[in-house]
Design an enzyme around this catalytic site. Structure first.
Site, PDB file in Angstrom:
ATOM      1  N   LYS A   1       0.818  -0.831   0.021  1.00 52.39           N
ATOM      2  CA  LYS A   1       0.181   0.141  -0.114  1.00 52.39           C
ATOM      3  C   LYS A   1       0.760   0.595   0.063  1.00 52.39           C
ATOM      4  O   LYS A   1       0.395   2.327  -0.960  1.00 52.39           O
ATOM      5  CB  LYS A   1      -0.506  -0.446   1.513  1.00 52.39           C
TER       6      LYS A   1
ATOM      7  N   ASP B   1      14.167  -0.598   1.685  1.00 45.29           N
ATOM      8  CA  ASP B   1      14.600  -1.539   2.805  1.00 45.29           C
ATOM      9  C   ASP B   1      15.962  -2.747   2.891  1.00 45.29           C
ATOM     10  O   ASP B   1      16.873  -1.942   1.999  1.00 45.29           O
ATOM     11  CB  ASP B   1      13.854  -1.794   4.096  1.00 45.29           C
TER      12      ASP B   1
ATOM     13  N   PHE C   1      12.315   4.212  12.638  1.00 46.01           N
ATOM     14  CA  PHE C   1      11.116   3.875  12.118  1.00 46.01           C
ATOM     15  C   PHE C   1      10.727   5.535  11.452  1.00 46.01           C
ATOM     16  O   PHE C   1      10.561   6.612  12.484  1.00 46.01           O
ATOM     17  CB  PHE C   1      10.708   2.798  13.238  1.00 46.01           C
TER      18      PHE C   1
END
Ligand code: PRP
Length: 180
Positions: A43, A104, A153
């Protein structure tokens, strides 16, 4: 989001918008004589894609793939990915441009690229808003990168924490105590 959950704003809204415009112009130049077949990875890519495509001045198609990791994850990839929604159209003979929000470990993108190459596209390039090079486990080719970021994060602008905060117009950093 509650400010108590946010450690910092890493990339401000205006900075993102300026960079997305640059990427759109670069892609438009590079694909001037082509009609790219965009594969946006759900998404996370939906916000970036929506802004990026409005800076494209070449004809293009937008298609979506949804990818998921087995076992779920909060802060990092489990490394095993699968397609949960496939492309509705074939990329055979097309100039594919994969649009991602973040690379990542590289595992998701590696899987997608391997999969796409089996379908005989004419070319495949990758555009990602964010890249965390320090976390890479698999080297993947990145043609257009918005920002290289440190190993924090991040959330907002399509990226979530537990499915929330995708709507933030900036890239923020979650306080470590929220996920440790
Ligand atoms: C995120 C992101 C990439 C992937 C990158 O997706 O959109 O697809 O992780 O991580 P990797 O390089 O370590 O594989 P996520 O699985 O969080 O799903 P989402 O896009 O639905 O939020």
């Amino acid at each position: 989001m509650g400010e108590h959950n946010l450690a910092e704003i890493l990339i401000a809204e205006q900075e993102i918008q300026a960079r997305v415009a640059e990427l759109g112009q670069q892609i438009s130049t590079d694909y001037a004589d082509k009609t790219p077949f965009i594969v946006a990875v759900l998404k996370g890519a939906y916000v970036f894609l929506a802004d990026l495509c409005r800076h494209l001045n070449v004809l293009h198609e937008v298609h979506f793939m949804a990818i998921s990791s087995y076992g779920g994850r909060a802060t990092q990839s489990t490394g095993v990915v699968r397609i949960v929604m496939d492309l509705p159209a074939s990329p055979e003979g097309r100039d594919v441009l994969v649009v991602e929000d973040i690379v990542d470990s590289g595992r998701t993108l590696d899987y997608i690229l391997r999969n796409l190459h089996t379908r005989n596209p004419t070319s495949v390039r990758v555009c990602t808003l964010l890249s965390k090079p320090s976390r890479r486990e698999i080297q993947v080719p990145l043609d257009y990168v918005g920002f290289e970021i440190p190993d924090k994060f991040v959330l907002g602008y399509g990226l979530d924490f537990d499915e929330h905060y995708r709507n933030l117009p900036f890239i923020g950093v979650l306080k470590p105590e929220m996920y440790e």
